[in-house]
Design a protein around this motif. Sequence first.
Motif, mmCIF file in Angstrom:
data_model
loop_
_atom_site.group_PDB
_atom_site.id
_atom_site.type_symbol
_atom_site.label_atom_id
_atom_site.label_comp_id
_atom_site.label_asym_id
_atom_site.label_seq_id
_atom_site.Cartn_x
_atom_site.Cartn_y
_atom_site.Cartn_z
ATOM 1 N N THR A 27 -32.326 -19.841 -9.126
ATOM 2 C CA THR A 27 -32.432 -20.955 -10.239
ATOM 3 C C THR A 27 -33.426 -22.127 -9.881
ATOM 4 O OG1 THR A 27 -30.167 -20.563 -10.812
ATOM 5 C CG2 THR A 27 -31.054 -22.586 -11.292
ATOM 6 N N PHE A 28 -34.120 -22.567 -10.849
ATOM 7 C CA PHE A 28 -35.127 -23.667 -10.548
ATOM 8 C C PHE A 28 -34.575 -24.947 -11.302
ATOM 9 C CE2 PHE A 28 -37.819 -19.903 -10.575
ATOM 10 C CZ PHE A 28 -38.514 -20.091 -9.381
ATOM 11 N N GLU A 29 -34.157 -25.886 -10.697
ATOM 12 C CA GLU A 29 -33.638 -27.180 -11.269
ATOM 13 C C GLU A 29 -34.553 -28.138 -11.298
ATOM 14 O OE1 GLU A 29 -29.939 -28.099 -9.674
ATOM 15 O OE2 GLU A 29 -28.715 -26.463 -10.404
ATOM 16 N N ASN A 30 -34.920 -28.638 -12.425
ATOM 17 C CA ASN A 30 -36.005 -29.865 -12.601
ATOM 18 C C ASN A 30 -37.031 -29.764 -11.404
ATOM 19 O OD1 ASN A 30 -36.643 -32.195 -13.867
ATOM 20 N ND2 ASN A 30 -35.710 -33.558 -12.312
ATOM 21 N N VAL A 31 -37.725 -28.758 -11.377
ATOM 22 C CA VAL A 31 -38.609 -28.607 -10.121
ATOM 23 C C VAL A 31 -40.164 -29.187 -10.673
ATOM 24 C CG1 VAL A 31 -40.215 -27.016 -8.960
ATOM 25 C CG2 VAL A 31 -37.854 -26.689 -9.037
ATOM 26 N N CYS A 32 -40.514 -30.042 -9.898
ATOM 27 C CA CYS A 32 -41.799 -30.695 -9.983
ATOM 28 C C CYS A 32 -42.737 -30.623 -8.696
ATOM 29 C CB CYS A 32 -41.566 -32.308 -10.210
ATOM 30 S SG CYS A 32 -40.510 -32.807 -11.797
ATOM 31 N N HIS A 33 -43.941 -30.410 -8.974
ATOM 32 C CA HIS A 33 -45.069 -30.195 -7.886
ATOM 33 C C HIS A 33 -46.341 -31.211 -8.025
ATOM 34 C CE1 HIS A 33 -45.832 -28.891 -4.123
ATOM 35 N NE2 HIS A 33 -46.870 -27.986 -4.530
ATOM 36 N N HIS A 34 -46.712 -31.860 -7.136
ATOM 37 C CA HIS A 34 -47.841 -32.470 -7.236
ATOM 38 C C HIS A 34 -48.737 -32.177 -6.054
ATOM 39 C CE1 HIS A 34 -44.647 -35.062 -8.976
ATOM 40 N NE2 HIS A 34 -45.578 -35.180 -9.822
ATOM 41 N N PHE A 35 -50.051 -32.041 -6.116
ATOM 42 C CA PHE A 35 -51.079 -32.171 -5.296
ATOM 43 C C PHE A 35 -51.857 -33.571 -5.277
ATOM 44 C CE2 PHE A 35 -51.028 -27.364 -5.528
ATOM 45 C CZ PHE A 35 -50.510 -27.096 -4.316
ATOM 46 N N GLY A 36 -51.565 -34.352 -4.309
ATOM 47 C CA GLY A 36 -51.936 -35.607 -4.385
ATOM 48 C C GLY A 36 -51.501 -36.339 -5.486
ATOM 49 N N SER A 37 -52.308 -36.866 -6.616
ATOM 50 C CA SER A 37 -51.900 -37.391 -7.786
ATOM 51 C C SER A 37 -51.844 -36.390 -8.765
ATOM 52 C CB SER A 37 -53.027 -38.701 -8.279
ATOM 53 O OG SER A 37 -54.340 -38.315 -8.362
ATOM 54 N N LYS A 38 -52.378 -35.086 -8.703
ATOM 55 C CA LYS A 38 -52.309 -34.073 -9.735
ATOM 56 C C LYS A 38 -51.123 -33.462 -9.835
ATOM 57 C CE LYS A 38 -54.963 -30.117 -11.316
ATOM 58 N NZ LYS A 38 -55.826 -29.249 -10.888
ATOM 59 N N GLU A 39 -50.461 -33.550 -11.217
ATOM 60 C CA GLU A 39 -49.262 -32.785 -11.260
ATOM 61 C C GLU A 39 -49.467 -31.418 -11.653
ATOM 62 O OE1 GLU A 39 -45.838 -34.572 -14.223
ATOM 63 O OE2 GLU A 39 -47.383 -33.434 -15.558
ATOM 64 N N ASN A 85 -28.405 -17.582 -5.890
ATOM 65 C CA ASN A 85 -26.956 -17.581 -5.914
ATOM 66 C C ASN A 85 -26.079 -18.730 -5.519
ATOM 67 O OD1 ASN A 85 -26.796 -15.089 -7.119
ATOM 68 N ND2 ASN A 85 -26.082 -13.808 -5.199
ATOM 69 N N GLY A 86 -26.635 -19.810 -6.114
ATOM 70 C CA GLY A 86 -25.839 -21.199 -5.971
ATOM 71 C C GLY A 86 -26.230 -21.710 -4.755
ATOM 72 N N ARG A 87 -26.476 -21.056 -3.494
ATOM 73 C CA ARG A 87 -27.003 -21.807 -2.331
ATOM 74 C C ARG A 87 -28.452 -22.378 -2.353
ATOM 75 N NH1 ARG A 87 -28.824 -18.667 2.932
ATOM 76 N NH2 ARG A 87 -28.983 -20.351 4.427
ATOM 77 N N GLU A 88 -28.446 -23.703 -1.950
ATOM 78 C CA GLU A 88 -29.807 -24.434 -2.098
ATOM 79 C C GLU A 88 -30.630 -23.873 -1.262
ATOM 80 O OE1 GLU A 88 -31.317 -29.117 -2.395
ATOM 81 O OE2 GLU A 88 -29.043 -28.603 -2.110
ATOM 82 N N MET A 89 -31.826 -23.325 -1.787
ATOM 83 C CA MET A 89 -32.845 -22.778 -0.695
ATOM 84 C C MET A 89 -33.820 -24.039 -0.349
ATOM 85 S SD MET A 89 -32.681 -19.537 -0.035
ATOM 86 C CE MET A 89 -30.883 -19.890 0.333
ATOM 87 N N ALA A 90 -34.047 -24.825 -1.312
ATOM 88 C CA ALA A 90 -35.237 -25.788 -1.131
ATOM 89 C C ALA A 90 -34.685 -27.098 -1.975
ATOM 90 C CB ALA A 90 -36.572 -25.522 -1.261
ATOM 91 N N LEU A 100 -35.795 -16.374 5.610
ATOM 92 C CA LEU A 100 -34.618 -16.315 5.773
ATOM 93 C C LEU A 100 -33.770 -16.441 4.311
ATOM 94 C CD1 LEU A 100 -33.658 -18.908 8.720
ATOM 95 C CD2 LEU A 100 -33.705 -16.265 8.794
ATOM 96 N N ARG A 101 -34.848 -16.066 3.472
ATOM 97 C CA ARG A 101 -34.640 -16.360 2.021
ATOM 98 C C ARG A 101 -33.832 -15.073 1.240
ATOM 99 N NH1 ARG A 101 -38.075 -20.810 -1.031
ATOM 100 N NH2 ARG A 101 -37.798 -22.408 0.659
ATOM 101 N N GLY A 102 -34.229 -13.797 1.997
ATOM 102 C CA GLY A 102 -34.089 -12.537 1.181
ATOM 103 C C GLY A 102 -34.952 -12.239 0.027
ATOM 104 N N VAL A 103 -36.055 -12.721 0.095
ATOM 105 C CA VAL A 103 -37.036 -12.951 -1.139
ATOM 106 C C VAL A 103 -38.279 -12.022 -0.731
ATOM 107 C CG1 VAL A 103 -38.606 -14.164 -2.570
ATOM 108 C CG2 VAL A 103 -36.234 -14.779 -2.182
ATOM 109 N N GLY A 104 -38.675 -11.110 -1.618
ATOM 110 C CA GLY A 104 -39.796 -10.210 -1.099
ATOM 111 C C GLY A 104 -40.997 -10.789 -2.050
ATOM 112 N N LEU A 105 -42.041 -10.764 -1.493
ATOM 113 C CA LEU A 105 -43.398 -11.320 -2.218
ATOM 114 C C LEU A 105 -44.500 -10.116 -2.232
ATOM 115 C CD1 LEU A 105 -44.921 -13.509 -3.532
ATOM 116 C CD2 LEU A 105 -45.478 -14.658 -1.376
ATOM 117 N N MET A 106 -44.979 -9.649 -3.238
ATOM 118 C CA MET A 106 -46.199 -8.607 -3.451
ATOM 119 C C MET A 106 -47.264 -9.411 -3.888
ATOM 120 S SD MET A 106 -46.175 -5.240 -5.637
ATOM 121 C CE MET A 106 -47.744 -4.491 -6.103
ATOM 122 N N PHE A 107 -48.096 -9.578 -3.252
ATOM 123 C CA PHE A 107 -49.463 -10.422 -3.417
ATOM 124 C C PHE A 107 -50.250 -9.827 -4.496
ATOM 125 C CE2 PHE A 107 -48.133 -11.905 0.822
ATOM 126 C CZ PHE A 107 -48.304 -13.319 0.502
#
Length: 371
Positions: A27-39, A85-90, A100-107
């Motif tokens: 679950t993503f909850e109100n996720v925002c991200h910036h690089f410097g001043s760039k949204e 699963n309801g547990r806060e990762m970040a 430690l997240r149990g997440v797999g990544l395929m580049f």
Amino acid sequence: MSRAKKLTQPATAARTSAGVSFAANLTFENVCHHFGSKEILCGIDLVAEAGGILCLLGPSGSGKTTLLRIAAGIERQSEGRLLLNGREMAGPGVFVPPELRGVGLMFQDYALFPHMTLLKNVAFGLSGLSQAAARRAAGSALERVGLSNRGDQYPHMLSGGEQQRVALARALAPRPSVLLMDEPFSGLDSRLKDVIRTDTLQILRETRATAIVVTHDAEEAMRMGDKIALLRGGRLVQTGTGAELYRNPVDLFTAGFFSELNVIPAEASGGRVITALGPVGETALCDGTKLTVALRLMGLRLGESEAGVLGRIVSRRFLGGVELFTVVVEGIDEPLRSRMRAGVVPDDCRDVVVSIDAQDVIIFEKDVGGR
């Protein structure tokens, strides 16, 4: 043996069923991200449901890969929370590291180690197991993707499709609860893409892991995704099934992302939507309200005796089973395009009657969305 295996791995053993993972909601909850001043991302609320495939769709620069990197723990969002699963990762004051997240990544580029055999590549992420157990798990993962007898070979000895399978095996070997895939088929030629994608989808269904797939291809998203999230400029435009986004787009941008369009002006009059091609639908808006009509190419029909308005063909292009026409119609500034079955319009025909198939018409108020 599937057609893909005949094309890319003639001496490969048959693929076995994939082992089952313990799927989780992400679950993503109100996720925002910036690089410097760039949204980069703004107010993303989204759920990848357990055991389902969520496709993140959008043009380059829309924030798809950044969202995936946040899910993996490679990036840390500026605001909002990520829950597994309801547990806060970040979130504020909380950051669980990627391992430690149990997440797999395929580049996207597969990121295989060229100096390691395929078996060692797949076993690389199984550091928590003994050497023998890791080797068995890696062999099992290679068997799932039909490469069990290639474990002693190196990545440079494989085709692009086979390297994609190894990358998938490596991502699945630790049995992740969520598998993240960043445009996994972009490096494949069109001849193999459909078959490899179908095989990958089957493996994902067998593992039952939650999967998030980044793509810029709407057809690919509809083929793979149980749910699609369309992004634009770092914001979530619309979520739903492929059918929902195709049939009921919230704006012109969404409609144009799922099909090629003719865009023509319209006006409400007497409860109908009036265009230079005639009435194309009904509306409850007041007379004189300006509207925009999006018409899919397959919905613009060209004939010689049907009811409609007169038009003239200015170009036609044979595309195999279909032909692509450009036609001009009085009262519409821009030429219109039509996609029709090859051979329906005679080769020597220039003047045609242009009509519309109502099921391929989407009506928007004038100021709703853009492209």
